[in-house]
Design a protein around this motif. Structure first.
Motif, PDB file in Angstrom:
ATOM      1  N   HIS B  33       0.855  -1.197   0.000  1.00  0.00           N
ATOM      2  CA  HIS B  33       0.000   0.000   0.000  1.00  0.00           C
ATOM      3  C   HIS B  33       0.888   1.243   0.000  1.00  0.00           C
ATOM      4  O   HIS B  33       1.975   1.234   0.576  1.00  0.00           O
ATOM      5  N   GLY B  35       0.581   5.825   0.034  1.00  0.00           N
ATOM      6  CA  GLY B  35      -0.285   6.989   0.207  1.00  0.00           C
ATOM      7  C   GLY B  35       0.145   8.101  -0.729  1.00  0.00           C
ATOM      8  O   GLY B  35       1.290   8.123  -1.183  1.00  0.00           O
ATOM      9  N   ARG B 135      -2.249  -1.161   4.954  1.00  0.00           N
ATOM     10  CA  ARG B 135      -3.137  -0.142   4.372  1.00  0.00           C
ATOM     11  C   ARG B 135      -3.081   1.160   5.178  1.00  0.00           C
ATOM     12  O   ARG B 135      -3.064   2.255   4.608  1.00  0.00           O
ATOM     13  N   ILE B 306      -8.703   7.467   6.551  1.00  0.00           N
ATOM     14  CA  ILE B 306      -8.616   6.907   5.192  1.00  0.00           C
ATOM     15  C   ILE B 306     -10.030   6.825   4.620  1.00  0.00           C
ATOM     16  O   ILE B 306     -10.831   5.986   5.011  1.00  0.00           O
ATOM     17  N   THR B 309      -9.781   4.049  -0.837  1.00  0.00           N
ATOM     18  CA  THR B 309      -8.721   3.105  -1.186  1.00  0.00           C
ATOM     19  C   THR B 309      -8.914   2.745  -2.658  1.00  0.00           C
ATOM     20  O   THR B 309      -9.989   2.287  -3.039  1.00  0.00           O
ATOM     21  N   LYS B 331      -7.777  11.007   3.469  1.00  0.00           N
ATOM     22  CA  LYS B 331      -6.593  10.338   2.909  1.00  0.00           C
ATOM     23  C   LYS B 331      -6.983   9.318   1.845  1.00  0.00           C
ATOM     24  O   LYS B 331      -7.915   8.538   2.031  1.00  0.00           O
ATOM     25  N   ILE B 333      -5.558   6.041  -0.175  1.00  0.00           N
ATOM     26  CA  ILE B 333      -4.519   5.008  -0.130  1.00  0.00           C
ATOM     27  C   ILE B 333      -4.568   4.193  -1.428  1.00  0.00           C
ATOM     28  O   ILE B 333      -5.653   3.846  -1.913  1.00  0.00           O
TER      29      ILE B 333
END
Lengths: 336, 336, 336, 336
Positions: B33, B35, B135, B306, B309, B331, B333
């Motif tokens: 993962h 960011g 993650r 988060i 994703t 955020k 990811i």
């Protein structure tokens, strides 16, 4: 007693007033010499508001008349710490007596030293050693504010220190930095005369201001920038230079008082260089014994900075001289 | 291996490239993962200049493939510290590895984590405990920069801390300040949604920005102002508010990155309040184990931050989302 | 190459051994001069256990043969930092490289400088300026340990510093304290000769040991005691004196290495005076450039401390001299 | 008024004495509750010499009768700071008011709180918030001494802290360390009962003393040792354990008062581990508002530590109880 009384902005005259009565825990001092500084000028013009009538004067030395409870004795020559504080607020309790909101300055919030006599709390009256006369002693009050600032900036052994602005404070900062173990002191001023004074008093390198100064600091520090830059002019352009002069991870001291409300500054450099910026206001009680000691052992010279000594009755003319920055003029001392 | 290669500003594509060869003292990691942050966006657009071609990505976690010499072992889940330094310059020797002039960032000066594999010095690879998945781990890199800043500001027990700006960094700062013993954390943001997130994560008080924020901070601190104000927005107006919010003798943290060159700021207050101003750039190696520990023991929560994703191949779209600050988005990811 | 090989405790001989092969990131140095100290003696006698065979020697200077990657270049005169560390443990990450449990000392855990050649990590090889010859340079390694200690004790401007024990370390401490801005340095030793050396090198006051020393320190500090007392003898009686000498709220530095397990000490004074006690072990990388700078600018003199220069083949005799503390003998330097 | 007057060592009786007259800058307080501690016992037996007759008592809370000049108002519930200082000596000026040589303790150098009324300087009288009653407030004076010690040791975020000795001070230290962000607090005591109290109040791990304690601390800190060890027993054996418990580069706090003059201690470890050792005496004015705040917001609980409340006339019996350390007995509070 005789005193110089400010009745309103710009209205200053010699007057007969009551000699102040010292309260318990206070000392009565016969003033012998006092100094004037930019703050006095601002109080005189009204730029710094005060309650009238006021006897100004916060840099002052003289002889003890009464009081002192063994700390000082009648006849002893003393310097007065003008920074009053309450001792009970959050700031005072955590040692920030110089930031006390209920405090004040002798000569601004209460009557000061441009008079025959002045009173001060006994904790604010410091004995002068043999070697320091009352004529130079008022400058020690200025030195305490420099010492407070250099403490905040942790100026110390092995450091390079750039001083921007070589008036009285800058000259004291340069000497103080040397005394604290700084190994490279760079003085910056447009005035060739002031640079010469700084060189005589211990600056290893001096430079005119602006880009030349930034280059000189880089040159004197192996390209890195100064560990500490002390900005003494209060001009935003000089602060921009200070940011350019400091090394990555270094410290900038805001010693000048900034009255601008807008400025062009290299703000991105504040991220990139990760400096610490400290300002400094007044001084603390602990700064007095140490400053007196610095002068007593010759680590800081005061007399080269005193260019004029005038009778206290000449205060008004002396204030006028402050407005006009010419070569050959630095500190003006009043004789009482 | 597959990698997202930036061939020039704005030109980003999936490509087959050689898997990097770890040198002695390096570890090869299979990225799981990663960011993205504002710096990635600036590199993508060319605002931050880099040498092309470049594989971006400086927040990344994955599994060790080879290398590590006993510090980490193959198969172990790890987080990578992207801040490279030389170890021999003045800054490195005095512990300022984050300011090393010969250093760089993995994903900016050398190839980074938007790829199947990445290499890093063994000292830069940190084992993740059971309780932290790959993650959320990239967010720990962001937390290290917050921790570095709060260390510089000595955020600690009993303090009041105002956080201006409640994006990812602000939310981490708020939690971190609580974990460090701050007893009053005030979050400031125009977004009601972000304020709600901050309240759920531990801010005792929140406020909209501007004068309301200054009033809220004063109110929450008995009229005094905050011990520490952390400015996370990078806006000069917010910095002016920060100066108004801090208590006399307090500390202002410049955590935002300022790109303005001119600003209206209450400069006089920098004298009167005598604050200390610290900026903060990147983080140091020591910040990683402590940040991992903070997350492992639940003192800082990452998953609420988060909000999205997406597959790593969606990097370009993810970067576009960063430019557009909307409620419900924090955020992003990337899943590899 | 030729080397002095310790095959077991007490068994030391010149031998032909392979010249060490520098690894990537290492530098090969032709040793020109080395110093010996008490630790070498303890390794030689077996009091400090090591893995045999060992080439001792951790104070060494010479010329670069190969390696350095631009940090240093072949032919350059250099000093070697012997303190190895792993860079990855908790101590290293938090800057305590001198306490790294996986680290060691060149000349104790790995082969050192009593040989024609030695290798060291490139980060551990420091260029010497023109003004410092390789004969005095080994003493700079000792100076780094003093600097590390004085940093731990925050020795600085305006302080009074008492040094108990005026061997090589004590003489360096006295000079260093002056260079850091200490305004009163008091040297304590039973040896009149050592006191004379200290006076020539900058101690303002010296005294014989015991009660006389306590009285001398009180006398030199206005009755208050020294701000910092640096105990260099390793004797418990001297530590008791140090406790008696320090001012309330002052700092005691345990610079001697204490091998006693029982002691009579004025423990109650540790409460009443509220001192801070710091010990100091080895040095950090940052201490080398600063120590070299101190010597280069003349703030610390090394040559008055070198009383004997002998060929490296005379190591065994030189070690014997260490056991016997006589006037006129201070540092012994080996010439290669 | 009624007071418990100590006429000579061991001779304590209720007597009618003059109510003290508050001077300018003093406050007159009607005492409601007071605490007793080991120092009172030593004064009572004559082990701590005082000038007779004396009214003891330095932990005391009550209601303001008169004085205060706006800082506090008649009727307000207050806690008294007993640590008097001169404000003018070197120690006071540098902020070490707790070490003032001309100072003293209310209840030791001047009459204290085991009476109907007591006077104190207005700066030494602290308003109590609604949530704190005068019965628990005397314990806050003890808390201030713990806070002073933890400040000296920089106890803070993320640290492991071992507390050796779980009497009143140890229990306060454990809670305080948690409040300051310590993430692992280990309590050490021979008493299973005290360990249970510590566990209820926040210690994550507890252990019996001696080798078991050293092992427990190592175990709870990943083998490394505690960042800070606070020794509260005053026993040399416990101090030896503390040295064994601390991590390399950690801090040992001498909080117990050591009356031994000889001790077997692992002195070599003081070199090898390079710890910092700080002692702590009394407290400073700044410690009062913060300690009151800690209790007010529930970060430190006092009532679980008060096991006995007795009438002030039972002082002599209460002192006798102090000599006999039994389970179920911790703090004794006197009701006036």
């Amino acid at each position: 007693m005789k005193a110089l009384v400010l009745r309103s902005a710009g209205e200053l005259a010699v007057a007969d007033v009551d000699t102040p009565e010292p309260r318990r825990d206070e000392v009565l001092v016969r003033v012998r010499h006092s100094g004037i500084c930019g703050t006095d000028l601002k109080i005189f013009t009204g730029a710094v508001p005060v309650a009238y009538p006021l006897i100004m004067g916060h840099e002052m030395a003289g002889d003890v008349v009464s009081g002192g409870d063994g700390l000082v004795t009648p006849g002893q020559r003393v310097l007065i710490d003008p920074v009053l504080f309450c001792g009970a607020c959050v700031e005072c309790r955590s040692g920030l007596t110089n930031l006390c909101a209920s405090g004040g300055i002798i000569g601004r919030e209460v009557n000061g030293g441009f008079a025959d006599f002045v009173t001060a709390p006994r904790t604010h009256v410091h004995a002068l050693p043999e070697s320091i006369d009352t004529r130079s002693a008022p400058l020690i009050q200025v030195l305490t504010t420099c010492l407070h600032a250099q403490r905040r900036a942790s100026v110390g052994a092995g450091q390079s220190v750039a001083i921007v602005g070589l008036g009285v404070s800058g000259q004291l900062h340069a000497q103080l930095a040397r005394a604290r173990g700084a190994t490279m002191v760079i003085g910056v001023s447009r005035s060739a005369w002031k640079r010469q004074v700084a060189e005589r008093l211990g600056a290893q390198v001096t430079s005119s201001s602006g880009d030349a100064a930034v280059a000189a600091v880089k040159d004197a520090t192996g390209g890195q920038g100064a560990d500490v830059v002390i900005e003494c002019t209060g001009h935003m352009k000089a602060l921009a230079d200070a940011i350019a002069m400091v090394r990555p991870g270094g410290t900038i001291v805001l010693f000048g008082i900034y009255t601008d409300r807008e400025a062009a500054l290299p703000f991105y450099q504040l991220y990139f260089k990760e400096p610490t910026i400290v300002s400094a206001r007044a001084a603390k009680g602990e700064d007095f014994p140490e400053s007196i000691g610095l002068v007593a052992r010759g680590a800081v010279s005061l007399s080269p900075l005193i260019t004029h000594t005038v009778p206290v009755t000449g205060l008004r003319e002396a204030l006028a001289m402050l407005e006009d920055d010419v070569d050959g003029r630095m500190k003006i001392i009043l004789e009482h």
